[in-house]
Design an enzyme around this catalytic site. Structure first.
Site, PDB file in Angstrom:
ATOM      1  N   GLU A  71       0.821  -1.210   0.000  1.00  0.00           N
ATOM      2  CA  GLU A  71       0.000   0.000   0.000  1.00  0.00           C
ATOM      3  C   GLU A  71       0.859   1.266   0.000  1.00  0.00           C
ATOM      4  O   GLU A  71       0.528   2.254  -0.658  1.00  0.00           O
ATOM      5  CB  GLU A  71      -0.940   0.006   1.217  1.00  0.00           C
ATOM      6  CG  GLU A  71      -2.106  -0.948   1.106  1.00  0.00           C
ATOM      7  CD  GLU A  71      -3.027  -0.604  -0.052  1.00  0.00           C
ATOM      8  OE1 GLU A  71      -3.324   0.593  -0.271  1.00  0.00           O
ATOM      9  OE2 GLU A  71      -3.450  -1.538  -0.766  1.00  0.00           O
ATOM     10  N   CYS A  90     -11.887   2.685 -15.374  1.00  0.00           N
ATOM     11  CA  CYS A  90     -12.279   4.085 -15.139  1.00  0.00           C
ATOM     12  C   CYS A  90     -11.015   4.929 -14.946  1.00  0.00           C
ATOM     13  O   CYS A  90     -10.807   5.567 -13.914  1.00  0.00           O
ATOM     14  CB  CYS A  90     -13.191   4.171 -13.917  1.00  0.00           C
ATOM     15  SG  CYS A  90     -14.088   5.737 -13.774  1.00  0.00           S
ATOM     16  N   CYS A 103     -15.290   2.784 -21.010  1.00  0.00           N
ATOM     17  CA  CYS A 103     -16.670   2.776 -20.520  1.00  0.00           C
ATOM     18  C   CYS A 103     -17.486   1.609 -21.072  1.00  0.00           C
ATOM     19  O   CYS A 103     -18.388   1.099 -20.389  1.00  0.00           O
ATOM     20  CB  CYS A 103     -17.357   4.091 -20.859  1.00  0.00           C
ATOM     21  SG  CYS A 103     -16.607   5.532 -20.069  1.00  0.00           S
ATOM     22  N   CYS A 155     -17.323  -1.261 -18.784  1.00  0.00           N
ATOM     23  CA  CYS A 155     -17.507  -0.967 -17.362  1.00  0.00           C
ATOM     24  C   CYS A 155     -18.813  -1.553 -16.831  1.00  0.00           C
ATOM     25  O   CYS A 155     -19.883  -1.333 -17.414  1.00  0.00           O
ATOM     26  CB  CYS A 155     -17.488   0.547 -17.135  1.00  0.00           C
ATOM     27  SG  CYS A 155     -17.657   1.000 -15.389  1.00  0.00           S
ATOM     28  N   CYS A 164     -24.164   4.956 -14.451  1.00  0.00           N
ATOM     29  CA  CYS A 164     -23.166   6.017 -14.339  1.00  0.00           C
ATOM     30  C   CYS A 164     -23.720   7.325 -14.888  1.00  0.00           C
ATOM     31  O   CYS A 164     -24.050   7.415 -16.083  1.00  0.00           O
ATOM     32  CB  CYS A 164     -21.899   5.608 -15.085  1.00  0.00           C
ATOM     33  SG  CYS A 164     -20.608   6.876 -15.065  1.00  0.00           S
TER      34      CYS A 164
END
Length: 379
Positions: A64, A217, A224, A227, A233
């Site tokens: 992370e 995204c 898109c 997606c 959206c």
């Protein structure tokens, strides 16, 4: 219950109302938002990354920190090597910074590594890795989003993330206008992100929303048509996907100049260790003279004074461009092949040491210096 998300009449100007709607009926929004996301993730998400392991929060923590402002494909080149050298938090804590730095060199944002090293030392005194959000956030370099990821992915407990990928997904999905970095909108975003996390499968959800932002995204060329969130959206429905998230006006990135001295003696180059604070803190660097913007014509050039003092003649000169977040650095790199007496004087001048290029793996050098090495190695 209808299989549609209930949007406020004008979500672009009613962010607070949107958050109130989602918070009030979070189960409904979770059903639509997270179900589609999790179904997509099960089939198309990334499941084989080296830090996707259970019961090893240290490994998740290192990943992370590395992934902050750095793409997965870049981190993959460093992660296994770092973990092989520092397999436990105890190993990292016991190491000196000079031992840690070479394993981070090239990743950039070196303050992350310093904070990771410092936090490992903090944990030794505590005796164990944190088990709650506040415990993670008490560590150097761990903010709220990273702590949420560690709770979710590292400990498999409920956790919420709000990194750049998540902000982008949410801002497009709900067509959220305005500066999302403002304190008011930041607070609302956290409320929205928290309301959408399902109680079950929250670790999968955390990885899924990060993957969606990283692979579909994306900032500039979102995919898109692939997606899973496209149906609901709002940005896609308005044909305004690239308008979100809306950005503040940015000032032009300033350009700075510097002269880099490649001082070569018997096929070795002179390197010095930079101060612990500031750019490239604690890393090894070729001697560099920054050009002051305030310098007037009446002032002598520090670089010219230096080469005059030691009677240096450049055998080769090249300009290397290096981009930082807040400025662009144009580095004029001059190669000087010197005699023994010059080498000794310059070594004292810069409190530096000569290294053969093949020995540089034992020290940490920044990416810009690696560009210089690569240029002259290939030329």
């Amino acid at each position: 219950m209808p299989n549609r998300l209930i949007q406020p009449e004008n979500p672009n100007n009613e962010f607070a109302q949107l958050v109130a709607n989602v918070t009030t009926d979070s189960a409904h929004y979770q059903q639509i938002f997270s179900q589609n996301l999790l179904k997509w993730f099960a089939q198309h998400g990334r499941h084989d990354l080296p830090w996707q392991v259970k019961d090893d929060p240290y490994k998740v923590w290192v990943s992370e920190i590395m992934l902050q402002q750095t793409q997965v494909k870049t981190v993959l080149r460093y992660f296994d090597r770092f973990m092989a050298r520092f397999p436990t938090v105890q190993d990292l804590a016991k190491a000196e910074w000079d031992e840690v730095a070479p394993y981070w060199a090239g990743l950039g944002y070196y303050a992350r590594a310093r904070n990771l090293h410092k936090a490992a030392q903090q944990l030794i005194s505590q005796g164990s890795l944190p088990r709650d959000l506040d415990g993670w956030m008490a560590l150097s370099g761990v903010g709220r989003s990273t702590a949420g990821a560690l709770m979710s992915l590292g400990l498999e407990q409920f956790g919420v993330i709000l990194d750049g990928n998540v902000k982008r997904v949410l801002s497009r999905f709900f067509a959220i206008s305005g500066d999302l970095s403002s304190s008011k909108n930041e607070k609302l975003l956290w409320q929205l992100a928290t309301a959408l996390v399902p109680e079950a499968d929250h670790a999968e959800y955390t990885q899924a929303i990060m993957d969606l932002g990283a692979t579909l995204c994306t900032p500039k060329k979102p995919l898109c048509m692939y997606c899973p969130m496209q149906t609901d959206c709002q940005a896609f429905a308005q044909d305004r996907v690239l308008d979100f998230p809306q950005k503040k006006f940015k000032k032009a990135v300033p350009i700075k100049h510097a002269d880099v001295l490649i001082i070569e003696f018997k096929n070795q180059w002179l390197w010095y260790k930079r101060p612990e604070q500031g750019i490239w803190g604690g890393l090894h660097c070729l001697p560099i003279i920054e050009q002051s913007r305030e310098k007037t014509n009446a002032q002598e050039d520090e670089f010219k004074i230096l080469i005059g003092k030691y009677n240096l003649q450049a055998s080769d000169t090249v300009q290397i461009k290096h981009q930082f977040t807040h400025f662009t650095w144009l580095l004029n790199c001059h190669r000087f092949i010197v005699a023994a007496d010059q080498a000794k004087q310059l070594q004292q001048q810069f409190s530096a040491q000569f290294y053969a290029i093949q020995d540089l793996e034992s020290v940490a050098i920044p990416t810009a210096m690696q560009k210089v090495v690569n240029h002259f190695r290939e030329s």
